[in-house]
Design an enzyme around this catalytic site. Structure first.
Site, PDB file in Angstrom:
ATOM      1  N   TYR A 240       1.180  -1.288  -0.462  1.00 47.39           N
ATOM      2  CA  TYR A 240      -0.245  -0.480   0.076  1.00 47.39           C
ATOM      3  C   TYR A 240       1.389   1.361  -0.487  1.00 47.39           C
ATOM      4  O   TYR A 240       1.544   1.649   1.263  1.00 47.39           O
ATOM      5  CB  TYR A 240      -0.862  -0.289   1.133  1.00 47.39           C
ATOM      6  CG  TYR A 240      -2.190   1.025   1.638  1.00 47.39           C
ATOM      7  CD1 TYR A 240      -2.999   0.298   0.421  1.00 47.39           C
ATOM      8  CD2 TYR A 240      -1.669   2.695   1.720  1.00 47.39           C
ATOM      9  CE1 TYR A 240      -4.435   1.617   0.773  1.00 47.39           C
ATOM     10  CE2 TYR A 240      -2.803   2.866   1.790  1.00 47.39           C
ATOM     11  CZ  TYR A 240      -4.114   2.314   1.045  1.00 47.39           C
ATOM     12  OH  TYR A 240      -5.275   3.293   1.162  1.00 47.39           O
TER      13      TYR A 240
ATOM     14  N   TYR B  72      -5.309   5.372  -7.788  1.00 47.13           N
ATOM     15  CA  TYR B  72      -5.277   5.375  -6.264  1.00 47.13           C
ATOM     16  C   TYR B  72      -7.079   5.255  -5.476  1.00 47.13           C
ATOM     17  O   TYR B  72      -7.738   5.757  -5.883  1.00 47.13           O
ATOM     18  CB  TYR B  72      -5.040   6.069  -4.812  1.00 47.13           C
ATOM     19  CG  TYR B  72      -5.118   6.456  -4.303  1.00 47.13           C
ATOM     20  CD1 TYR B  72      -4.435   4.881  -2.958  1.00 47.13           C
ATOM     21  CD2 TYR B  72      -6.393   7.093  -2.969  1.00 47.13           C
ATOM     22  CE1 TYR B  72      -4.342   5.039  -1.948  1.00 47.13           C
ATOM     23  CE2 TYR B  72      -6.230   7.164  -2.085  1.00 47.13           C
ATOM     24  CZ  TYR B  72      -5.323   6.203  -0.846  1.00 47.13           C
ATOM     25  OH  TYR B  72      -6.033   5.603   0.056  1.00 47.13           O
TER      26      TYR B  72
END
Lengths: 388, 161
Positions: A293, A343
């Site tokens: 992440y 994203y």
């Protein structure tokens, strides 16, 4: 002898059989609900499973679409398991973990996890910060610590001070993600190469973090379909098994502002990692490709330490010498990640992990059979070990 | 009454006349601001085992006692980290950007770190200390600034300006 039976194990009991996504863009005309339906139907088609067979849904917070509407729209049958995991980007991998648990224990048979988001064209969540003030934000927001970038910037500055990490280390992360996006036609930054000069002269967002240390704002949706390992073997693609899964909420943790923890530089990844490796047949040295992440570049060195790829304080140095590039020690975010593909709260890391283990990545790691996927570090998090 | 206050806070009661946000204390945190208004930096401690805790909350994570007291501290600390936010920001903050946000580790309770601003004087602007004067480890002391709304927040001054 029922009472003596071993506890049901998640290990390789379930597999991701289908993945789907919409285009990624700064601005998409369709609603989040429409985008979610498109991604989910694409994932079901990818698996070769009819929508009417879906009986489980999992999502995570900050998701504006809900399972009632989605189930109705796609034509799901009776749904017997549904849940929403907390903490935004920390919940991406947990959606798959919760479906795996439900399927492994017989509560459901076909699970769908999804993320639909219009962050590219919608308002930034932090502009709505006033409504958060009576919460722990009363201790941070009034002083101008307004955005996630400011919160992670504080950790990054301390990390640089303690371990000698430099902006070049953060650039290594940004560059690896951008290089992979340059190979991925679906990525928002497909045709936009990044240079060191561009990085070093970019405008600041929150010193020490510049524009390229921050993820993209994106419109788009993704989904994956989970079934038992047995059933997955009859689906259209090579199964990608959920080998191990974990969540992590450390003792005395405080969300994005982990500064009230005894040791703010050992975040939620450390907690998730201990559980993740405990139930795995392999260790960090056996991971072929990692999807970590990357809402902000400093999360990568912190996560590399947390998940055991190197010792504490060595995460920045780990990024040197092309380690995160294809052919390096640990190819990272091979679709471009949150920094350069899209994203969408980390869900694209899951689908990219699946592609790598199917052997169909746009920047394929040759022969990859194991993949780590992680959710947001800095908030209560989750992670998956996938294998083919 | 409580209903009204909650509604006000949720709909923007935390915004000051100058556009900056004022804290909206919850029940557990209110004493911190009440003491700050008297020029005192106090943190919540367990009345049973004495452990300090932050942010304030109903019971002690060490001994589970619900009894707490507010211990007066020296108001001294060190900068643990800092950032310099640049726009895009809420308008009132953008107007002062780049400003600093510091994280101060308290001398008397080192595991408690308070988010705040390093300023040249208690009532000075958020950007009143030049960035080159800010460094990790610098000793600082608490100052008390009354906001437009009457609520007092803790700010930080360099011990050696």
């Amino acid at each position: 002898m029922g009472a003596a039976r071993a506890t049901a194990t998640l290990k390789d009991a379930t597999a991701i059989a289908g993945i789907g996504q919409t285009p990624f863009a700064k601005r998409l005309p369709e609603s989040e609900k429409t985008l979610a339906c498109r991604a989910i139907l694409a994932a079901l088609d990818d698996a070769g499973i009819a929508p009417s067979e879906v009986d489980a849904f999992a999502s995570y917070t900050m998701e504006e679409t809900d399972e009632v509407e989605i189930a109705k729209a796609i034509g799901a049958g009776d749904v017997t398991f549904f849940g929403k995991v907390g903490y935004g980007g920390g919940g991406s991998c947990a959606t798959v973990a919760h479906l795996a648990a439900a399927i492994a224990t017989g509560q459901a048979s076909v699970g769908v996890a999804w993320r639909s988001r219009k962050r590219g064209s919608g308002p930034r969540p932090w502009t709505n910060t006033r409504v958060q003030l009576p919460t722990p934000a009363q201790w941070t927001r009034p002083y101008g610590l307004l955005r996630p970038a400011d919160e992670i910037g504080l950790l990054a500055r301390r990390y640089m001070h303690e371990y000698g990490a430099t902006r070049d280390h953060f650039f290594n992360v940004a560059l690896a993600c951008r290089n992979r996006a340059n190979q991925n036609p679906a990525a928002m930054m497909y045709d936009r190469p990044l240079t060191r000069e561009m990085y070093m002269t970019a405008r600041w967002i929150s010193e020490p973090l510049c524009l390229f240390d921050n993820c993209l704002e994106t419109d788009g949706a993704l989904a994956c379909v989970l079934v038992s390992a047995e059933r997955a073997r009859d689906c259209r693609h090579r199964p990608v098994y959920v080998h191990s899964a974990a969540q992590g909420l450390p003792a005395q943790h405080h969300g994005m502002v982990n500064y009230w923890n005894d040791d703010p530089l050992t975040g939620p990844s450390w907690t998730a990692a201990r559980r993740l490796w405990k139930t795995a047949d392999f260790g960090p040295q056996d991971v072929d490709v990692a999807q970590i992440y990357d809402a902000f570049t400093p999360l990568i060195p912190l996560s590399l330490e947390g998940y055991g790829f190197c010792a504490r304080g060595e995460g920045a140095a780990f990024t040197e010498g092309g380690a995160l590039e294809i052919g390096g020690r640990l190819p990272l975010n091979t679709g471009g990640g949150g920094l350069s593909e899209a994203y969408v709260h980390g869900f694209n890391l899951i689908t990219e992990g699946v592609r790598q283990l199917r052997g169909t990545g746009t920047a394929q790691v040759p022969g990859a059979t194991t993949c780590l996927v992680t959710a947001g570090e800095g908030v209560p998090t989750s992670a998956l070990l996938l294998r083919s | 009454m409580t209903q009204t206050e909650t509604t006000t806070a949720a709909s923007g009661g935390g915004e000051r006349a100058d556009g900056l946000l004022a804290p909206v204390p919850d029940d557990d945190g209110a004493p911190f601001f009440a003491y700050a208004a008297r020029g005192e930096l106090r943190v919540q401690c367990c009345a049973g085992c004495g452990e300090p805790r932050f942010p304030p909350r109903p019971c002690c994570p060490h001994c589970q006692s619900f009894e707490s007291l507010w211990k007066k501290l020296s108001g001294r600390g060190r900068i643990w980290s800092y950032v310099l936010p640049h726009p895009p920001l809420l308008p009132a903050y953008a107007a002062q950007a780049p400003y600093n946000v510091v994280l101060v580790e308290l001398a008397d309770a080192p595991r408690i770190r308070l988010v705040g601003n390093l300023v040249a004087a208690a009532d000075a602007a958020l950007n009143s200390v030049p960035p080159e004067r800010i460094r990790i480890g610098a000793p600082v002391k608490a100052a008390f600034h009354e906001t437009d709304g009457g609520l007092t927040v803790v700010r930080w001054l360099l011990e050696r300006p």
